[in-house]
Enzyme design. Structure first.
Site, PDB file in Angstrom:
ATOM      1  N   CYS A 188       3.305  29.694 -14.419  1.00  0.00           N
ATOM      2  CA  CYS A 188       2.886  30.137 -15.747  1.00  0.00           C
ATOM      3  C   CYS A 188       2.372  28.967 -16.581  1.00  0.00           C
ATOM      4  O   CYS A 188       2.975  28.594 -17.592  1.00  0.00           O
ATOM      5  CB  CYS A 188       4.051  30.809 -16.454  1.00  0.00           C
ATOM      6  SG  CYS A 188       4.760  32.103 -15.448  1.00  0.00           S
ATOM      7  N   PRO A 190       0.817  -1.211   0.000  1.00  0.00           N
ATOM      8  CA  PRO A 190       0.000   0.000   0.000  1.00  0.00           C
ATOM      9  C   PRO A 190       0.857   1.271   0.000  1.00  0.00           C
ATOM     10  O   PRO A 190       1.881   1.336   0.677  1.00  0.00           O
ATOM     11  CB  PRO A 190      -0.792  -0.110   1.307  1.00  0.00           C
ATOM     12  CG  PRO A 190       0.049  -0.956   2.192  1.00  0.00           C
ATOM     13  CD  PRO A 190       0.820  -1.895   1.307  1.00  0.00           C
TER      14      PRO A 190
HETATM   15  C1  LIG Z   1       2.648   2.586  -7.131  1.00  0.00           C
HETATM   16  C2  LIG Z   1       2.739   1.182  -6.750  1.00  0.00           C
HETATM   17  C3  LIG Z   1       2.176   0.734  -5.535  1.00  0.00           C
HETATM   18  C4  LIG Z   1       1.385   1.630  -4.609  1.00  0.00           C
HETATM   19  O1  LIG Z   1       0.156   1.985  -5.140  1.00  0.00           O
HETATM   20  P1  LIG Z   1      -0.931   2.760  -4.252  1.00  0.00           P
HETATM   21  O2  LIG Z   1      -2.064   2.969  -5.151  1.00  0.00           O
HETATM   22  O3  LIG Z   1      -0.296   4.045  -3.821  1.00  0.00           O
HETATM   23  O4  LIG Z   1      -1.248   1.878  -3.093  1.00  0.00           O
HETATM   24  C5  LIG Z   1       2.354  -0.587  -5.194  1.00  0.00           C
HETATM   25  N1  LIG Z   1       3.050  -1.446  -6.006  1.00  0.00           N
HETATM   26  C6  LIG Z   1       3.594  -1.050  -7.165  1.00  0.00           C
HETATM   27  C7  LIG Z   1       4.318  -2.025  -8.005  1.00  0.00           C
HETATM   28  C8  LIG Z   1       3.452   0.271  -7.582  1.00  0.00           C
HETATM   29  O5  LIG Z   1       3.974   0.655  -8.751  1.00  0.00           O
END
Ligand SMILES: *Cc1c(COP(=O)(O)O)cnc(C)c1O
Length: 418
Positions: free
Chosen positions: A342, A274
């Protein structure tokens, strides 16, 4: 924990205007309590669902050491998408054996660093990458822990720019080719094949896409096991949504129950990544009103934060609730809230209903903890803003405002100019 006390907005027990006095505007402020509450809610949800697990916080949502350090102290792991983020995770005190490395374009140097650090797993996204990992690992004489990131071709029903688990997205290994690739990878001497990974998108507000993707993963695990491939780690990625405006995101408990229902039977080590759901509501961006003006019938509130400080509205048409740091109770007006950059897209809100404000008043953009500071830039040669963490009655600067000297430090005029 952001709330009004006597009509004055507070981060935990600290008044926002007191922080503004100390560090100037704009600035981000984080609630250490919200952050640890979020982490513990994930922990308890997975524990109650009887899942062996590691929470690997996705560093790209917010890489500040105040955030990563707080999570490290709580026992969090990390999901990183660059060698730089791996450096941050290790610096924050997150042990290497709790770090997973994702991303479609990991360079050889990045893979070498991941293997040398003996991280929990590298989530490989193509055959070419697997070959590279094997090659580097053999040269180093270290077996690399690898999972394949598979693309389940599931529609996460989120904004097009943050959906990642559809066949036409660039992420992961094609579903139909995954088994063949597993069989090939299993024979590689430099690779310890430990898992399977997926990540279907971000700001997901419905459990159905998760259920569908995890069900597909379960079928894949069964197929692989019957072909003699035993996996330890099931990495489900991140993506759980949060409330910005009127959204009703699923609870962490319900999310964990979906994992238990679809994948619990394997009794394997579950990894979740997460980002947004960990830090999103733990941070706000505070900005000062520079001017107000009226053009025709339109009211404009011009603030000192710009799209370089918080790009989400410009990039994803994202909504952030914007509230005054000092509530007056005056009848609201309709206004556009814009930054000084801008670019027409430097607009935080259009036709927003808000209490009238005047020069010098402070506004707070809520739920800006994820993809706020980590996506900021120095466009228009504006310094990166300070980041502050509140903790009960205390607050501390966890990143100082950058100086012009620091911003220019790597630059020089070419020597041929007199
Ligand atoms: C960005 C990402 C996450 C986190 O995603 P959230 O939507 O912020 O929870 C987890 N795993 C991977 C591989 C990601 O690229």
């Amino acid at each position: 924990m952001f709330h009004y006390k006597d009509n004055i907005l507070h981060a935990e027990d600290v008044a926002i205007d007191k922080i503004a006095e100390a560090v100037g505007t704009p600035f981000y402020v984080y609630s250490s309590k919200t952050l640890s509450d979020n982490f513990k809610a994930f922990e308890n949800a997975l524990k109650n669902a009887k899942l062996k697990h590691t929470i690997c916080y996705s560093i790209k949502a917010n890489n500040n050491l105040g955030i990563t350090g707080t999570l490290a102290a709580l026992g969090s792991g990390a999901d990183v998408v660059s060698a730089g983020e791996m450096h941050v995770a290790l610096t924050a005190g997150i042990p290497a054996d709790k770090i997973v490395f994702s991303g479609v374009g990991k360079t050889r140097a990045e893979l070498k660093s991941a293997i040398e650090n003996r991280i929990l797993q590298i989530n490989a996204e193509s055959e070419a990458e697997i070959n590279n990992i094997n090659d580097i690992a053999l040269k180093l004489g270290i077996k690399a822990n690898v999972a394949l990131r598979v693309n389940p071709d599931v529609d996460a029903k989120t904004h097009v720019k943050i959906t990642t688990g559809k066949k036409e997205n660039k992420f992961g290994v094609d579903w139909d080719e995954a088994k063949g690739l597993y069989l090939k990878t299993a024979k590689m001497k430099g690779i310890n094949l430990v898992g399977i990974a997926m990540h279907i998108g971000s700001q997901i507000l419905d459990l159905d896409p998760f259920r569908l993707a995890f069900t597909k993963m379960a079928a894949m695990v069964e197929e692989l096991e019957s072909a003699g491939i035993k996996l330890q780690n099931l990495d489900l990625g991140g993506g759980l949504g949060i409330n910005y405006n009127v959204e009703l995101p699923p609870s962490k408990d319900d999310y964990a129950q979906v994992i238990a229902q679809t994948l619990g039977k394997f009794n394997k080590h579950i990894i979740i990544e997460p980002g947004r759901a960990m830090v999103g509501d733990a941070g706000i961006l505070v900005t000062e009103v520079i001017y107000t003006k009226k053009m025709g019938e339109r009211n404009y509130i011009i603030v000192d934060a710009g799209m370089n400080d918080l790009v989400r509205p410009a990039m994803y048409d994202a909504w952030h609730t914007i509230i005054p740091a000092r509530k007056t109770g005056a009848a609201p007006i309709t206004a556009d809230i814009v930054g000084p950059i801008c670019e027409t897209s430097d607009t935080f809100a259009k036709d927003r209903i808000i209490e009238p404000v005047a020069q010098g008043d402070l506004l707070a953009m809520m739920s800006a903890g994820a993809y706020g500071s980590s996506m900021s830039s120095i466009y228009n040669f504006r310094p990166l803003v300070p980041e502050v963490m509140a903790h009960g009655k205390k607050f501390e600067v966890v990143r100082k405002r950058t100086t012009y000297e620091q911003m220019l430090s790597g630059e020089s005029k070419p020597s041929w100019i007199k």
